[in-house]
Scaffold this motif. Structure first.
Motif, short mmCIF file in Angstrom:
data_model
loop_
_atom_site.label_atom_id
_atom_site.label_comp_id
_atom_site.label_asym_id
_atom_site.label_seq_id
_atom_site.Cartn_x
_atom_site.Cartn_y
_atom_site.Cartn_z
N MET A 1 32.03 40.51 47.19
CA MET A 1 31.27 39.27 47.13
C MET A 1 31.99 38.22 46.31
SD MET A 1 27.42 40.79 46.88
CE MET A 1 26.66 39.19 46.77
N GLY A 2 33.20 38.57 45.85
CA GLY A 2 34.05 37.56 45.26
C GLY A 2 33.94 37.40 43.77
N SER A 3 32.87 37.85 43.14
CA SER A 3 32.72 37.63 41.71
C SER A 3 32.93 38.93 40.96
CB SER A 3 31.30 37.09 41.41
OG SER A 3 31.07 37.10 40.03
N ASN A 4 33.84 38.92 39.96
CA ASN A 4 34.08 40.11 39.17
C ASN A 4 32.83 40.53 38.43
OD1 ASN A 4 36.74 40.18 39.96
ND2 ASN A 4 37.45 38.91 38.26
N LYS A 5 32.08 39.55 37.93
CA LYS A 5 30.84 39.82 37.22
C LYS A 5 29.86 40.55 38.11
CE LYS A 5 29.18 36.83 33.52
NZ LYS A 5 28.55 35.55 33.23
N MET A 6 29.78 40.10 39.35
CA MET A 6 28.81 40.67 40.26
C MET A 6 29.24 42.05 40.72
SD MET A 6 27.20 39.01 43.69
CE MET A 6 27.12 37.44 42.82
N SER A 7 30.50 42.21 41.08
CA SER A 7 30.96 43.48 41.61
C SER A 7 30.93 44.57 40.55
CB SER A 7 32.39 43.35 42.17
OG SER A 7 33.28 42.93 41.16
N ALA A 8 31.03 44.19 39.27
CA ALA A 8 30.96 45.18 38.21
C ALA A 8 29.58 45.81 38.13
CB ALA A 8 31.32 44.53 36.87
N ALA A 9 28.55 45.04 38.40
CA ALA A 9 27.18 45.53 38.30
C ALA A 9 26.66 46.06 39.63
CB ALA A 9 26.26 44.42 37.79
N VAL A 10 27.13 45.49 40.73
CA VAL A 10 26.70 45.92 42.07
C VAL A 10 27.97 46.23 42.86
CG1 VAL A 10 25.39 45.30 44.13
CG2 VAL A 10 24.72 44.37 41.90
N PRO A 11 28.32 47.51 42.97
CA PRO A 11 29.57 47.90 43.62
C PRO A 11 29.70 47.33 45.03
CG PRO A 11 28.56 49.78 42.54
CD PRO A 11 27.56 48.67 42.48
N GLU A 12 30.92 46.91 45.35
CA GLU A 12 31.20 46.38 46.67
C GLU A 12 31.10 47.48 47.72
OE1 GLU A 12 32.08 43.31 47.70
OE2 GLU A 12 32.06 42.33 45.76
N LEU A 13 30.61 47.14 48.89
CA LEU A 13 30.58 48.07 50.01
C LEU A 13 31.52 47.54 51.08
CD1 LEU A 13 26.74 48.76 50.32
CD2 LEU A 13 28.46 50.15 49.16
N ARG A 157 16.18 32.59 31.06
CA ARG A 157 17.31 33.16 31.80
C ARG A 157 17.10 34.61 32.23
NH1 ARG A 157 22.73 30.74 28.71
NH2 ARG A 157 22.12 28.54 28.87
N VAL A 158 15.88 35.09 32.12
CA VAL A 158 15.56 36.45 32.53
C VAL A 158 14.40 36.46 33.52
CG1 VAL A 158 14.81 38.74 31.77
CG2 VAL A 158 16.40 37.42 30.36
N GLY A 159 13.40 35.62 33.25
CA GLY A 159 12.23 35.57 34.12
C GLY A 159 12.60 35.14 35.53
N GLY A 160 11.94 35.76 36.51
CA GLY A 160 12.22 35.44 37.91
C GLY A 160 13.21 36.41 38.52
N PHE A 161 14.28 35.88 39.10
CA PHE A 161 15.23 36.71 39.85
C PHE A 161 15.91 37.78 39.00
CE2 PHE A 161 19.20 36.94 42.65
CZ PHE A 161 18.59 37.76 43.58
N PRO A 162 16.38 37.47 37.78
CA PRO A 162 17.00 38.53 36.98
C PRO A 162 16.05 39.70 36.72
CG PRO A 162 17.59 36.40 36.10
CD PRO A 162 16.54 36.15 37.14
N ASN A 163 14.79 39.40 36.38
CA ASN A 163 13.81 40.47 36.18
C ASN A 163 13.62 41.28 37.46
OD1 ASN A 163 13.10 40.41 33.48
ND2 ASN A 163 11.44 38.94 33.78
N PHE A 164 13.59 40.61 38.59
CA PHE A 164 13.41 41.31 39.87
C PHE A 164 14.57 42.27 40.11
CE2 PHE A 164 13.80 41.83 44.45
CZ PHE A 164 12.49 42.16 44.79
N ALA A 195 22.45 35.91 37.55
CA ALA A 195 21.24 36.72 37.63
C ALA A 195 21.57 38.20 37.51
CB ALA A 195 20.50 36.45 38.93
N VAL A 196 22.63 38.64 38.18
CA VAL A 196 23.05 40.04 38.10
C VAL A 196 23.45 40.39 36.67
CG1 VAL A 196 24.81 41.70 38.81
CG2 VAL A 196 23.74 40.23 40.50
#
Length: 215
Positions: A1-13, A157-164, A195-196
């Protein structure tokens, strides 16, 4: 998905095409799920834009996922199999190949290719699906209810999508949600990454509180 931050928390498939997926041998299982969404002009508390409403569901095992399930390719096409499962959990709704979005190979001991379909509805149509789902055969059994994904982040910065995102998701559901939000231009990639990261930090702090102190 292009983001190192994101791929670290949600592994790429690994993404493959529909044609490639159809060429996979009998050792592969196929899961088909649907993301139903609608533009939402509403504002939470009169000031936080809702932007979109996306439907997910609470499953019998306490995990969140998209409506759908496994399709036996010996007897069903992907769409026919998906529509059969949707009929049990949502009521009258039929998707077609035109709604196809992506296919990803899952990691782990089981060889599964996860197909995702996406259809944009009007807000009124989305609400009709929610009402129909309550009267479907699987409601209260395999499906415990539909939920709308909060696609906004509050000032803390937590309420909403991050909490979900801190909830527990089945298999590839969290990745598919983030993937779809990105490729359908429903949320900027940097906002997804933020958010991730916030969800991951929250889960880390919660785990630290549960672990016994080393002092």
């Amino acid at each position: 998905m292009g983001s190192n931050k994101m791929s670290a928390a949600v592994p790429e498939l690994k993404q493959i095409s529909r044609v490639e997926a159809m060429r996979l041998g009998p050792g592969w299982s196929h899961s088909c799920h649907a993301m139903l969404y609608a533009a939402n002009p509403g504002q939470l508390f009169g000031r936080i834009p809702m932007r979109f409403s996306v439907l997910m569901q609470m499953r019998f095992d306490g995990l969140l996922g998209f409506p759908g399930g496994f399709v036996d390719r010996r007897f069903w096409s992907l769409e026919d199999g998906l529509n059969r499962v949707l009929g049990l959990g949502l009521g009258c709704l039929r998707l077609t190949e035109a709604d196809y979005l992506s296919s990803h190979l899952t990691e782990g001991p089981h060889r599964v290719v996860a197909h995702l379909y996406a259809r944009q509805l009007t807000l009124e149509q989305l609400h009709a699906v929610e009402i129909s789902a309550v009267h479907s055969r699987d409601h209260g059994l395999e499906v415990l209810g539909l939920v709308r994904v909060p696609l906004y982040t509050q000032k803390d910065r937590v309420g909403g999508f991050p909490n979900f995102l801190s909830n527990a998701f089945i298999s590839t559901a969290k990745y598919q949600l983030l993937f779809a939000l990105k490729v359908l231009n429903m949320m900027p990639e940097e906002k997804l990454a933020e958010a991730v990261a916030a969800a991951t930090e929250k889960q880390k702090k919660a785990l630290e509180k549960l672990l016994p102190s080393s002092s």
